[in-house]
Design a protein around this motif. Structure first.
Motif, PDB file in Angstrom:
ATOM      1  N   PHE A  28       0.868  -1.181   0.000  1.00  0.00           N
ATOM      2  CA  PHE A  28       0.000   0.000   0.000  1.00  0.00           C
ATOM      3  C   PHE A  28       0.904   1.230   0.000  1.00  0.00           C
ATOM      4  N   PRO A  29       0.371   2.418  -0.282  1.00  0.00           N
ATOM      5  CA  PRO A  29       1.197   3.627  -0.324  1.00  0.00           C
ATOM      6  C   PRO A  29       1.877   3.889   1.011  1.00  0.00           C
ATOM      7  N   PRO A  30       3.173   4.182   1.019  1.00  0.00           N
ATOM      8  CA  PRO A  30       3.906   4.377   2.276  1.00  0.00           C
ATOM      9  C   PRO A  30       3.378   5.520   3.132  1.00  0.00           C
ATOM     10  N   ASN A  31       2.709   6.519   2.512  1.00  0.00           N
ATOM     11  CA  ASN A  31       2.260   7.658   3.315  1.00  0.00           C
ATOM     12  C   ASN A  31       1.152   7.294   4.301  1.00  0.00           C
ATOM     13  N   LYS A  32       0.576   6.104   4.183  1.00  0.00           N
ATOM     14  CA  LYS A  32      -0.425   5.654   5.156  1.00  0.00           C
ATOM     15  C   LYS A  32       0.204   5.231   6.480  1.00  0.00           C
ATOM     16  N   SER A  33       1.510   5.048   6.481  1.00  0.00           N
ATOM     17  CA  SER A  33       2.176   4.519   7.669  1.00  0.00           C
ATOM     18  C   SER A  33       2.102   5.488   8.850  1.00  0.00           C
ATOM     19  N   THR A  34       2.031   6.796   8.582  1.00  0.00           N
ATOM     20  CA  THR A  34       1.962   7.770   9.673  1.00  0.00           C
ATOM     21  C   THR A  34       0.734   7.521  10.535  1.00  0.00           C
ATOM     22  N   PHE A  35      -0.419   7.388   9.887  1.00  0.00           N
ATOM     23  CA  PHE A  35      -1.648   7.128  10.627  1.00  0.00           C
ATOM     24  C   PHE A  35      -1.558   5.816  11.397  1.00  0.00           C
ATOM     25  N   LEU A  36      -0.988   4.786  10.783  1.00  0.00           N
ATOM     26  CA  LEU A  36      -0.902   3.476  11.419  1.00  0.00           C
ATOM     27  C   LEU A  36      -0.032   3.532  12.673  1.00  0.00           C
ATOM     28  N   MET A  37       1.088   4.252  12.605  1.00  0.00           N
ATOM     29  CA  MET A  37       1.972   4.354  13.762  1.00  0.00           C
ATOM     30  C   MET A  37       1.333   5.158  14.893  1.00  0.00           C
ATOM     31  N   VAL A  38       0.784   6.329  14.552  1.00  0.00           N
ATOM     32  CA  VAL A  38       0.169   7.175  15.584  1.00  0.00           C
ATOM     33  C   VAL A  38      -1.013   6.457  16.225  1.00  0.00           C
ATOM     34  N   ALA A  39      -1.827   5.781  15.403  1.00  0.00           N
ATOM     35  CA  ALA A  39      -2.977   5.047  15.949  1.00  0.00           C
ATOM     36  C   ALA A  39      -2.529   3.939  16.889  1.00  0.00           C
ATOM     37  N   ALA A  40      -1.455   3.248  16.541  1.00  0.00           N
ATOM     38  CA  ALA A  40      -0.942   2.176  17.410  1.00  0.00           C
ATOM     39  C   ALA A  40      -0.422   2.748  18.731  1.00  0.00           C
ATOM     40  N   ILE A  41       0.284   3.878  18.676  1.00  0.00           N
ATOM     41  CA  ILE A  41       0.817   4.488  19.901  1.00  0.00           C
ATOM     42  C   ILE A  41      -0.306   4.950  20.811  1.00  0.00           C
ATOM     43  N   LEU A  42      -1.292   5.660  20.247  1.00  0.00           N
ATOM     44  CA  LEU A  42      -2.380   6.197  21.074  1.00  0.00           C
ATOM     45  C   LEU A  42      -3.236   5.084  21.667  1.00  0.00           C
ATOM     46  N   LEU A  43      -3.552   4.059  20.863  1.00  0.00           N
ATOM     47  CA  LEU A  43      -4.321   2.941  21.412  1.00  0.00           C
ATOM     48  C   LEU A  43      -3.488   2.196  22.450  1.00  0.00           C
ATOM     49  N   GLY A  44      -2.199   2.043  22.195  1.00  0.00           N
ATOM     50  CA  GLY A  44      -1.332   1.392  23.175  1.00  0.00           C
ATOM     51  C   GLY A  44      -1.318   2.150  24.491  1.00  0.00           C
ATOM     52  N   GLY A  45      -1.226   3.484  24.433  1.00  0.00           N
ATOM     53  CA  GLY A  45      -1.264   4.289  25.645  1.00  0.00           C
ATOM     54  C   GLY A  45      -2.580   4.136  26.389  1.00  0.00           C
ATOM     55  N   GLY A  46      -3.686   4.100  25.623  1.00  0.00           N
ATOM     56  CA  GLY A  46      -4.992   3.906  26.246  1.00  0.00           C
ATOM     57  C   GLY A  46      -5.106   2.562  26.941  1.00  0.00           C
ATOM     58  N   ILE A  47      -4.544   1.524  26.334  1.00  0.00           N
ATOM     59  CA  ILE A  47      -4.622   0.192  26.940  1.00  0.00           C
ATOM     60  C   ILE A  47      -3.747   0.108  28.190  1.00  0.00           C
ATOM     61  N   TYR A  48      -2.555   0.723  28.152  1.00  0.00           N
ATOM     62  CA  TYR A  48      -1.731   0.786  29.365  1.00  0.00           C
ATOM     63  C   TYR A  48      -2.526   1.410  30.509  1.00  0.00           C
TER      64      TYR A  48
END
Length: 511
Positions: free
Chosen positions: A266-286
């Motif tokens: 998939f286009p590499p520019n989608k990776s920003t959203f994927l990383m930020v979403a993973a960090i924020l959800l990870g913080g919420g789960i912690y």
């Protein structure tokens, strides 16, 4: 002049190489012969790769031994949020680098683009040990889980004790089996490994939801159980800082995404959203898991009871034996996603370094059928198999040391992103992205200081300093052995091998 990559057009900038016809011909041949990885990872697989690596065993073990006693429930949650926010700024810089340099190696490639081959080696060397040790540390967490749920089942064949940790033949066999299993999965290719990661991540998130529902809706659950909101005998600022300081360790895993960038389908520019979403959800789960542990009973009394595993006790208290099983599956999924994800990251980092001739040529091979960098997968597996023999506590020292390597990689990426944007002022959002990069650099320096300054709430132990010195010494020796060959390589050759093209923007001058 403009250059196009992956369907996106960008203003060209930085320090460009002028090629003679002969040099251009050599670069074209080198680019044609350059070994590349197959594009087969979906956005969902990539997102679960990051989330699974972020949410390791620590999310379920540390609430009772670090988050609540050293910070307090509210201070911990504030620390999680601040840490996630700071790391999200670094992820924004990562996203830009992935967009412009979508190659295996991640931070290794970005450090090269910004600061040259020596910086690339330092960055790659700093990450290589850290990633491999996280695989081993996750594997030894399986022993912690079985000692709690199935005491004595694998604690047979006592061999020796190292740093207070008893090493048993039964546990070594169990841990080795896990390392071998995920070595096989990654040997079979990233598509197979990515699918496995997605399934495990779904189990992980589902288990967290069930655990938190059991805690928040328990008859004894009450907000008053979370008092004191900040740990006693610690200032509120110090309590929050103790969590922010370890944010690079808590959220390490989002940076596995750039390691696999060459395999994005998939286009590499989608990776920003994927990383930020993973960090924020990870913080919420912690935060949810920590609150779930503290809300059921007055948490000072809960901690004073000195349970073997506080989170496990809460799960059993609220949901009975079923809760123990659900939590066990959840923690096992968290452990296995970490093993699998860092297998992917480590093997791609080593592959990228080998392709640039920093490592032996055999690492620069791709399996003819599975399209995996199978030699680096096997090497990662061998190193991970040896680590549990040194005991979990010794591994903790090495992992504490490797947190410094992770912070260094973050800093290189943010600084290269700043240089890129400074050289491309007409790109949309260039000024904003420069600010993000500055925040990322400051975050890296802050975390580096908190890890290294004596008296800091997150300062690494003296044993970790010894491990760091040993690893730096080994790196210096290895680099000096390769120095003559690397020095003879032209910048055009480096750029072709590391970045994919000889005329990719770079931001350093090489004599």
């Amino acid at each position: 002049m403009r250059w196009s990559r992956n369907g996106a057009e960008h203003i060209e900038g930085g320090i460009m190489n002028s090629h003679s016809p002969e040099q251009a011909a050599d670069c074209a041949v080198l680019e044609e012969d350059r070994i590349v990885l197959k594009k087969s990872l979906s956005p969902f697989q990539v997102w679960t790769l990051a989330l699974g690596c972020i949410l390791g065993w620590g999310c379920f073990v540390l609430p009772g031994i670090r988050f609540l006693p050293q910070a307090g429930p509210i201070a911990a949650c504030i620390g999680f949020i601040l840490g996630a926010g700071l790391l999200a700024f670094i992820a924004l810089s990562y996203g830009k680098m992935i967009e412009y340099y979508p190659v295996a190696g991640g931070e290794f490639a970005y450090a090269y683009a910004g600061f040259g081959p020596t910086a690339a080696f330092i960055c790659g060397w700093a990450l290589a040990l850290g990633y491999t040790c996280i695989i081993a540390l996750n594997a030894t967490a399986i022993a912690l889980l079985t000692r709690f749920l199935l005491p004595g089942l694998f604690e047979w064949g006592y061999m020796y004790t190292i740093a207070g940790w008893d090493v048993y033949a039964g546990e070594l066999m169990l841990l080795s089996g896990a390392v071998l299993l995920f070595g096989f999965i990654n040997y079979r290719g990233v598509s197979f490994a990515g699918g496995t990661q997605a399934i495990l991540a779904l189990i992980l998130v589902t288990g967290v939801v069930v655990f938190c529902c059991g805690s928040f809706f328990a008859p004894t659950a009450h907000l008053d159980n979370l008092r004191p909101f900040f740990a006693q005998n610690v200032s509120p600022l110090g309590a929050v800082a103790s969590i922010v300081a370890i944010a690079p360790w808590l959220y390490v895993g989002f940076d596995t995404i750039p390691q696999a960038a060459e395999e994005f389908d998939f286009p590499p520019n989608k990776s920003t959203f994927l990383m930020v979403a993973a960090i924020l959800l990870g913080g919420g789960i912690y935060a949810l898991v920590t609150l779930g542990v503290g809300v059921v009973l007055p948490y000072p009394e809960l901690l004073a009871a000195n349970h073997v595993w506080t989170t496990g006790y809460v799960a059993r208290f609220t949901l009975g034996s079923v809760g123990s099983i659900i939590l066990a599956l959840t923690v096992l999924a968290a452990i296995l996603t970490g093993i699998n994800g860092f297998y992917i990251a480590t093997s791609r980092l080593l592959f990228g370094m080998a392709r640039a001739k920093f490592l032996p040529e055999c690492f620069n091979r791709v399996h003819h059928k599975h399209h995996s960098p199978h030699c680096t997968v096997v090497f990662t597996m061998i190193v991970a198999l040896t680590a549990p023999w040194f005991g979990r506590e010794a591994l903790n020292w090495v992992v504490d040391m490797s947190a410094i390597g992770t912070v260094i990689a973050y800093g290189f990426t943010a600084m290269t992103a700043y240089r890129f944007m400074a050289a491309h002022p007409t790109l949309p959002g260039s000024g904003r992205d420069k600010v993000y990069a500055v925040i990322g650099v400051c975050t890296s320096l802050l975390c580096l200081g908190l890890l290294t300054i004596p008296g800091s709430p997150a300062a690494i132990a003296i044993e970790s300093w010894y491990a760091l010195l040993v690893w730096c010494g080994l790196g210096a020796i290895f680099y000096m052995i390769r120095r003559a060959d690397l020095k003879s390589m032209k910048t055009e050759e480096f750029s072709t091998l590391i970045l994919g093209k000889a005329d990719m923007p770079i931001f350093f001058k090489r004599k």
